[in-house]
Write a protein that holds these residues in place. Structure first.
Motif, PDB file in Angstrom:
ATOM      1  N   GLY A   3       0.832  -1.193   0.000  1.00  0.00           N
ATOM      2  CA  GLY A   3       0.000   0.000   0.000  1.00  0.00           C
ATOM      3  C   GLY A   3       0.861   1.234   0.000  1.00  0.00           C
ATOM      4  N   GLY A   4       0.453   2.206   0.809  1.00  0.00           N
ATOM      5  CA  GLY A   4       1.177   3.464   0.860  1.00  0.00           C
ATOM      6  C   GLY A   4       2.006   3.585   2.114  1.00  0.00           C
ATOM      7  N   GLY A   5       2.092   4.819   2.582  1.00  0.00           N
ATOM      8  CA  GLY A   5       2.882   5.074   3.777  1.00  0.00           C
ATOM      9  C   GLY A   5       4.352   5.230   3.460  1.00  0.00           C
ATOM     10  N   PRO A   6       5.168   5.510   4.465  1.00  0.00           N
ATOM     11  CA  PRO A   6       6.575   5.797   4.223  1.00  0.00           C
ATOM     12  C   PRO A   6       7.385   4.613   3.695  1.00  0.00           C
ATOM     13  CG  PRO A   6       6.123   5.679   6.580  1.00  0.00           C
ATOM     14  CD  PRO A   6       4.806   5.616   5.873  1.00  0.00           C
ATOM     15  N   PHE A   7       6.936   3.377   3.942  1.00  0.00           N
ATOM     16  CA  PHE A   7       7.673   2.198   3.478  1.00  0.00           C
ATOM     17  C   PHE A   7       6.945   1.459   2.362  1.00  0.00           C
ATOM     18  CE2 PHE A   7       8.587   2.291   8.213  1.00  0.00           C
ATOM     19  CZ  PHE A   7       9.741   3.036   8.077  1.00  0.00           C
ATOM     20  N   GLY A   8       5.786   1.972   1.953  1.00  0.00           N
ATOM     21  CA  GLY A   8       5.003   1.325   0.907  1.00  0.00           C
ATOM     22  C   GLY A   8       4.325   0.041   1.358  1.00  0.00           C
ATOM     23  N   ILE A   9       4.170  -0.146   2.662  1.00  0.00           N
ATOM     24  CA  ILE A   9       3.592  -1.392   3.177  1.00  0.00           C
ATOM     25  C   ILE A   9       2.250  -1.190   3.880  1.00  0.00           C
ATOM     26  CG2 ILE A   9       5.835  -2.508   3.486  1.00  0.00           C
ATOM     27  CD1 ILE A   9       5.559  -1.824   6.523  1.00  0.00           C
ATOM     28  N   ASP A  10       1.829   0.039   4.038  1.00  0.00           N
ATOM     29  CA  ASP A  10       0.640   0.315   4.842  1.00  0.00           C
ATOM     30  C   ASP A  10      -0.648   0.055   4.076  1.00  0.00           C
ATOM     31  OD1 ASP A  10       2.172   1.100   7.030  1.00  0.00           O
ATOM     32  OD2 ASP A  10       2.300   3.167   6.321  1.00  0.00           O
ATOM     33  N   HIS A  11      -1.502  -0.727   4.690  1.00  0.00           N
ATOM     34  CA  HIS A  11      -2.829  -0.999   4.153  1.00  0.00           C
ATOM     35  C   HIS A  11      -3.716  -1.460   5.306  1.00  0.00           C
ATOM     36  CE1 HIS A  11      -0.771  -4.877   4.192  1.00  0.00           C
ATOM     37  NE2 HIS A  11      -1.973  -5.421   4.319  1.00  0.00           N
ATOM     38  N   ARG A  12      -4.998  -1.287   5.132  1.00  0.00           N
ATOM     39  CA  ARG A  12      -5.946  -1.749   6.145  1.00  0.00           C
ATOM     40  C   ARG A  12      -6.000  -3.270   6.129  1.00  0.00           C
ATOM     41  NH1 ARG A  12     -11.673   1.377   6.008  1.00  0.00           N
ATOM     42  NH2 ARG A  12     -11.279   2.814   7.718  1.00  0.00           N
ATOM     43  N   VAL A  13      -6.083  -3.848   7.301  1.00  0.00           N
ATOM     44  CA  VAL A  13      -6.299  -5.290   7.406  1.00  0.00           C
ATOM     45  C   VAL A  13      -7.740  -5.503   7.868  1.00  0.00           C
ATOM     46  CG1 VAL A  13      -3.869  -5.767   7.905  1.00  0.00           C
ATOM     47  CG2 VAL A  13      -5.475  -5.429   9.785  1.00  0.00           C
ATOM     48  N   SER A  14      -8.203  -6.723   7.795  1.00  0.00           N
ATOM     49  CA  SER A  14      -9.558  -7.033   8.274  1.00  0.00           C
ATOM     50  C   SER A  14      -9.643  -6.706   9.750  1.00  0.00           C
ATOM     51  CB  SER A  14      -9.871  -8.509   8.055  1.00  0.00           C
ATOM     52  OG  SER A  14      -9.865  -8.815   6.695  1.00  0.00           O
ATOM     53  N   TYR A  15     -10.678  -5.982  10.111  1.00  0.00           N
ATOM     54  CA  TYR A  15     -10.872  -5.561  11.498  1.00  0.00           C
ATOM     55  C   TYR A  15     -11.120  -6.783  12.377  1.00  0.00           C
ATOM     56  CZ  TYR A  15     -12.800  -3.137  15.547  1.00  0.00           C
ATOM     57  OH  TYR A  15     -13.024  -2.660  16.807  1.00  0.00           O
ATOM     58  N   LYS A 141      -4.602  -4.834  13.849  1.00  0.00           N
ATOM     59  CA  LYS A 141      -5.867  -5.564  13.670  1.00  0.00           C
ATOM     60  C   LYS A 141      -7.082  -4.764  14.130  1.00  0.00           C
ATOM     61  CE  LYS A 141      -4.566 -10.373  13.432  1.00  0.00           C
ATOM     62  NZ  LYS A 141      -5.438 -10.760  12.333  1.00  0.00           N
ATOM     63  N   VAL A 142      -6.937  -3.959  15.182  1.00  0.00           N
ATOM     64  CA  VAL A 142      -8.086  -3.148  15.626  1.00  0.00           C
ATOM     65  C   VAL A 142      -8.110  -1.789  14.930  1.00  0.00           C
ATOM     66  CG1 VAL A 142      -8.279  -4.306  17.857  1.00  0.00           C
ATOM     67  CG2 VAL A 142      -6.923  -2.200  17.678  1.00  0.00           C
ATOM     68  N   ARG A 143      -7.257  -1.632  13.926  1.00  0.00           N
ATOM     69  CA  ARG A 143      -7.153  -0.422  13.109  1.00  0.00           C
ATOM     70  C   ARG A 143      -6.804   0.820  13.932  1.00  0.00           C
ATOM     71  NH1 ARG A 143     -12.025  -1.256   8.682  1.00  0.00           N
ATOM     72  NH2 ARG A 143     -11.064  -3.038   7.681  1.00  0.00           N
ATOM     73  N   GLY A 144      -5.975   0.601  14.946  1.00  0.00           N
ATOM     74  CA  GLY A 144      -5.469   1.720  15.717  1.00  0.00           C
ATOM     75  C   GLY A 144      -4.241   2.332  15.065  1.00  0.00           C
ATOM     76  N   HIS A 145      -3.536   1.512  14.277  1.00  0.00           N
ATOM     77  CA  HIS A 145      -2.298   1.967  13.640  1.00  0.00           C
ATOM     78  C   HIS A 145      -2.078   1.277  12.303  1.00  0.00           C
ATOM     79  CE1 HIS A 145      -0.752   4.395  16.893  1.00  0.00           C
ATOM     80  NE2 HIS A 145      -1.074   3.436  17.749  1.00  0.00           N
ATOM     81  N   TRP A 146      -1.265   1.945  11.492  1.00  0.00           N
ATOM     82  CA  TRP A 146      -0.781   1.378  10.241  1.00  0.00           C
ATOM     83  C   TRP A 146       0.454   0.539  10.554  1.00  0.00           C
ATOM     84  CZ3 TRP A 146      -3.993   2.087   6.297  1.00  0.00           C
ATOM     85  CH2 TRP A 146      -4.830   3.203   6.308  1.00  0.00           C
ATOM     86  N   GLN A 147       0.865  -0.285   9.616  1.00  0.00           N
ATOM     87  CA  GLN A 147       2.029  -1.142   9.809  1.00  0.00           C
ATOM     88  C   GLN A 147       3.294  -0.334  10.091  1.00  0.00           C
ATOM     89  OE1 GLN A 147      -0.312  -1.438   7.424  1.00  0.00           O
ATOM     90  NE2 GLN A 147      -0.980  -3.571   7.361  1.00  0.00           N
ATOM     91  N   SER A 148       3.493   0.754   9.369  1.00  0.00           N
ATOM     92  CA  SER A 148       4.698   1.566   9.594  1.00  0.00           C
ATOM     93  C   SER A 148       4.665   2.253  10.963  1.00  0.00           C
ATOM     94  CB  SER A 148       4.879   2.605   8.483  1.00  0.00           C
ATOM     95  OG  SER A 148       3.783   3.483   8.434  1.00  0.00           O
TER      96      SER A 148
END
Length: 190
Positions: A3-15, A141-148
Motif C-alpha cells: 500500500g502506501g505510507g513511508p515504506f510502501g507497506i501500509d494498508h488496512r487489514v480485516s478488522y 488488527k483493531v485499526r489503531g495503527h498502520w504497519q509503519s
C-alpha cells in the motif's frame, strides 16, 4: 498486499477486535507493563543489577512516551479506523495521532533494558520481545495503527531502551528523586 505510507507497506487489514486481539487485552498489557516497571523499580531500588535494570526501564519508557507524543503532534497521521488512505499526514483533529505507535514504543522501551542486561546469562529473556510484537499486530488488527506506525514505534522504543541500558551514569529518574528511593522497599526490609 502493498500500500502506501513511508515504506510502501501500509494498508488496512480485516478488522478484528476479538479473542487475543481484543482492545481490552492490549490495555492489560500496556498498564501491566507500566505497573510492573514502576513497582519493580520502587521495590528494588538501585542497589543491584536487577533494580538498576528496572530503573533504566523507567527512564526509557518515560523518554519514549515523550518522544512519541511529540512525534504524534508533529505528524498528525490519520488512523486506519478513520481512513483507508495511509498517506493522510498533517491533518487537524484530536484523533489524528497514529504515527508512531506509542503503545508499541512503550512496551519495546520497557523490555529492552532487560534483554540488554540479561541476554548473555539468560537467553530466554529474548522472549520478552514477543510482548511488543503481539501489541504491534493487535494494534494493526483493531485499526489503531498502520504497519509503519508500529514498526517505527518498536524501533524508537528499542533504540531508547538500548541507549538507556548502556549509559554509564545512574538512571536519570533517580537523579531527580530524593536519595531514599535508592534503598528500595525490598532491600529495606531484608
Amino acid at each position: 498486499m502493498a500500500g502506501g505510507g513511508p515504506f510502501g507497506i501500509d494498508h488496512r487489514v480485516s478488522y478484528d477486535n476479538s479473542g487475543i486481539w481484543k482492545r481490552s487485552n492490549q490495555n492489560i498489557l500496556r498498564y501491566g507493563t507500566i505497573l510492573t516497571v514502576g513497582l519493580g523499580a520502587l521495590a528494588l531500588g538501585d542497589n543491584d543489577k536487577e533494580g538498576d535494570t528496572f530503573w533504566r526501564a523507567v527512564d526509557s519508557t518515560i523518554m519514549t512516551v515523550g518522544a512519541t507524543t511529540v512525534m504524534k503532534y508533529t505528524f498528525r497521521r490519520e488512523r486506519p479506523s478513520r481512513t483507508d488512505d495511509p498517506d493522510q499526514w498533517f491533518k487537524g483533529g484530536s484523533q489524528n495521532h497514529s504515527f508512531p505507535s506509542g503503545e508499541v514504543a512503550l512496551i519495546s522501551a520497557a523490555v529492552t533494558p532487560f534483554i540488554v542486561n540479561y541476554r548473555e546469562d539468560h537467553p530466554w529473556v529474548y522472549a520478552l520481545a514477543l510482548l511488543p510484537a503481539y501489541d504491534a499486530v493487535a494494534r494493526v488488527k483493531v485499526r489503531g495503527h498502520w504497519q509503519s506506525d508500529v514498526l517505527v514505534g518498536a524501533a524508537l522504543g528499542t533504540t531508547i531502551g538500548i541507549w538507556s541500558s548502556r549509559r554509564t551514569e545512574s538512571p536519570i529518574v533517580l537523579s531527580w528523586l530524593p536519595g531514599g528511593f535508592r534503598v528500595g522497599f525490598i532491600h529495606h526490609f531484608r
